[in-house]
Design an enzyme around this catalytic site. Structure first.
Site, PDB file in Angstrom:
ATOM      1  N   HIS A  69      27.541  51.875  33.068  1.00  0.00           N
ATOM      2  CA  HIS A  69      27.887  52.334  34.417  1.00  0.00           C
ATOM      3  C   HIS A  69      27.075  51.581  35.467  1.00  0.00           C
ATOM      4  CE1 HIS A  69      24.191  54.753  34.463  1.00  0.00           C
ATOM      5  NE2 HIS A  69      24.424  54.984  35.740  1.00  0.00           N
ATOM      6  N   ARG A 136      26.100  26.006  26.265  1.00  0.00           N
ATOM      7  CA  ARG A 136      26.509  25.144  25.148  1.00  0.00           C
ATOM      8  C   ARG A 136      27.054  26.039  24.042  1.00  0.00           C
ATOM      9  NH1 ARG A 136      20.809  24.970  25.067  1.00  0.00           N
ATOM     10  NH2 ARG A 136      20.889  23.100  26.347  1.00  0.00           N
TER      11      ARG A 136
END
Length: 185
Positions: A69, A136
């Site tokens: 939340h 990467r």
């Protein structure tokens, strides 16, 4: 006898300090797979923990936050934003990373320490930063680490606490790693 003492002490601590254990989250509906390593100090969003699913063989390093939340929306629109957090199999989440609501972290992904993940992470990707962005692939990361390891000092298990590292080995390790990094098995 020592085991019983530790059990009683742990249970007393849980009650007195009102600690929340993983079993408490699971009772509320959070799902955790097999063979996970969840380190001390990881914070799971207790208020909506049933929106969290963790796959198998997931490692979550110390003090990571898994949030379902975001109350910043409450003052603007009167509602709190909520969302699921799905962490698929074989994921590594680094220390003090923050995973925000509505995020899925794909199979085999790596989240670098201190990163804030606000969007879904593709499988087999390394993400880093605030907000976290792909840097990467896991394959490229492995290759980069292998090259670094080939030119670095490496230590066996006897250089760890579980290997009962001696004072002399601690001193040697400190001297050899001054200003650089190495690897330990």
């Amino acid at each position: 006898m020592k085991r019983i003492f530790h059990f009683i002490r742990a249970r007393a601590r849980k009650v007195l300090l009102e600690e929340i254990w993983l079993e408490d989250y699971v009772k509320l509906g959070m799902k955790i797979g097999r063979d996970c390593s969840i380190q001390p100090g990881v914070i799971f969003d207790y208020s909506h923990c049933w929106l969290i699913e963790i796959g198998n063989r997931v490692t979550i390093a110390p003090e990571a936050y898994i949030l379902t939340h975001d109350t910043s929306s409450k003052s603007l629109i009167g509602y709190t934003r909520i969302g699921t957090v799905i962490i698929e199999d074989d994921v590594f989440i680094g220390a003090r990373a923050i995973i925000m609501p509505g995020v899925t972290i794909g199979k085999g992904a790596i989240v670098a320490a201190g990163s804030v993940v606000t969007k879904t992470v593709e499988s087999e990707m390394v993400v880093s930063g605030i907000p976290a962005i792909p840097i990467r692939s896991v394959t490229e990361q492995k290759s980069k680490l292998q090259q670094l390891m080939d030119s670095s000092k490496c230590y066996d298990e006897s250089y760890t606490l579980s290997g009962r590292i001696s004072a002399q080995k601690r001193e040697t390790m400190m001297r050899e790693l001054l200003g650089k990094s190495g690897f330990v098995r």
